[in-house]
Enzyme design. Structure first.
Site, PDB file in Angstrom:
ATOM      1  N   SER A 150      35.687  -3.954 -36.188  1.00  0.00           N
ATOM      2  CA  SER A 150      36.179  -5.293 -35.883  1.00  0.00           C
ATOM      3  C   SER A 150      37.114  -5.204 -34.692  1.00  0.00           C
ATOM      4  O   SER A 150      37.865  -4.230 -34.548  1.00  0.00           O
ATOM      5  CB  SER A 150      36.947  -5.871 -37.082  1.00  0.00           C
ATOM      6  OG  SER A 150      37.696  -7.016 -36.699  1.00  0.00           O
ATOM      7  N   TYR A 163      42.597  -5.610 -44.010  1.00  0.00           N
ATOM      8  CA  TYR A 163      41.192  -5.463 -43.615  1.00  0.00           C
ATOM      9  C   TYR A 163      41.073  -4.703 -42.300  1.00  0.00           C
ATOM     10  O   TYR A 163      40.275  -3.769 -42.173  1.00  0.00           O
ATOM     11  CB  TYR A 163      40.558  -6.842 -43.485  1.00  0.00           C
ATOM     12  CG  TYR A 163      39.176  -6.837 -42.874  1.00  0.00           C
ATOM     13  CD1 TYR A 163      38.065  -6.431 -43.602  1.00  0.00           C
ATOM     14  CD2 TYR A 163      38.986  -7.271 -41.555  1.00  0.00           C
ATOM     15  CE1 TYR A 163      36.798  -6.432 -43.040  1.00  0.00           C
ATOM     16  CE2 TYR A 163      37.720  -7.276 -40.987  1.00  0.00           C
ATOM     17  CZ  TYR A 163      36.640  -6.857 -41.728  1.00  0.00           C
ATOM     18  OH  TYR A 163      35.383  -6.854 -41.162  1.00  0.00           O
TER      19      TYR A 163
END
Length: 269
Positions: A150, A163
């Site tokens: 990400s 996360y």
């Protein structure tokens, strides 16, 4: 699908790819592009109905595919996935670890031990376990592995700190695995997607937020799953045979604007 050079077509023809989280979004775009280039694809997803539909779409278009239902966090799932691939196609050439999850949304200070552990573990160990099982299953020289990270892995985000910490760890593991597997002729790389218009990321971009987030991106639009799929195919393909241990950020330039979302920092001019 657009023009594809003959050399790239030849590279994927007859080879086999495993893609986790492949029934929707980025994973679905990846298997679609691989299948049209002649690769057989093994799709993983948790929803059997959606998974079956994705497989049928590929088969109806003339591709070769099977679906393996299961939760990638299940300790027994990596062996099940690799076993199904070997049983159906007899080989493995590419692995794309795309599935991800988060058990906590909010400040790190508010995260409990269980949610923290689940989020970090689920974004690291399944990818490692699948790679281990693929190597044990005979991943040949010339194979490639791509881990989907990400763009937040290198930035601070107000609600996704746990996360993105998991994704940062995944990138670190990617670097180490690239060193371990490089001598075998296997490349291991990662991709950092920005905001991609998938259902999973809907809370970030749907409704009025799409326009606000788009204005923060130098390219003035959010990403499409095909934007990431194109990058995955590059890293799996013949033109990237000396690309190993790298992280490719695909975010329209958003990284250079700032980490917070639109309502936090205003509109990019």
């Amino acid at each position: 699908m657009g023009h594809v050079s003959e050399g790239v077509d030849d590279w994927f023809e007859g080879k086999v790819a495993i893609v986790t989280g492949a029934s929707r979004g980025i994973g679905r775009a990846v298997v679609g592009k691989l299948a049209v280039r002649g690769a057989s694809v093994v799709l993983n997803g948790r929803d059997q109905v959606v998974l079956d539909l994705a497989v049928k779409e590929i088969e109806d278009a003339g591709g070769s595919a099977i679906g393996v239902q299961g939760d990638f966090a299940d300790p027994e799932f990596p062996e099940k996935l690799i076993g199904a691939c070997q049983s159906e196609f007899g080989r493995i050439d590419f692995v794309v670890n795309n599935a991800a999850t988060s058990a906590h949304s909010g400040r790190v200070l508010d995260c409990g031990r269980e949610a923290f552990s689940k989020t970090i573990l689920s974004n690291t160990w399944p990818a490692v376990a699948i790679i281990q099982a693929a190597v044990a299953g005979g991943l040949p020289e010339g194979s490639s592995i791509v881990n989907i990270s990400s763009a937040g892995a290198q930035r601070v985000h107000e609600t996704a700190g746990v996360y993105t910490a998991g994704k940062s760890a995944l990138e670190s593991l990617t670097f180490t695995l690239s060193r371990e597997l490089g001598p075998r002729g296997v490349t291991v790389n990662a991709i950092e997607p920005g905001i991609i218009k998938t259902d999973l990321a809907g809370a970030i971009w749907k409704g009025e937020r799409e326009a606000a987030e788009s204005r923060l991106i130098p390219m003035q639009r959010l990403g499409d799953p095909s934007d990431i799929a194109n990058a995955v195919l590059y890293l799996l393909g013949p033109d990237a045979r000396w690309v190993n241990g790298s992280v490719l950020r695909i975010d329209g330039g958003r990284f250079h604007v700032g980490g917070e979302s639109a309502h936090k920092i205003g509109v990019f001019q």
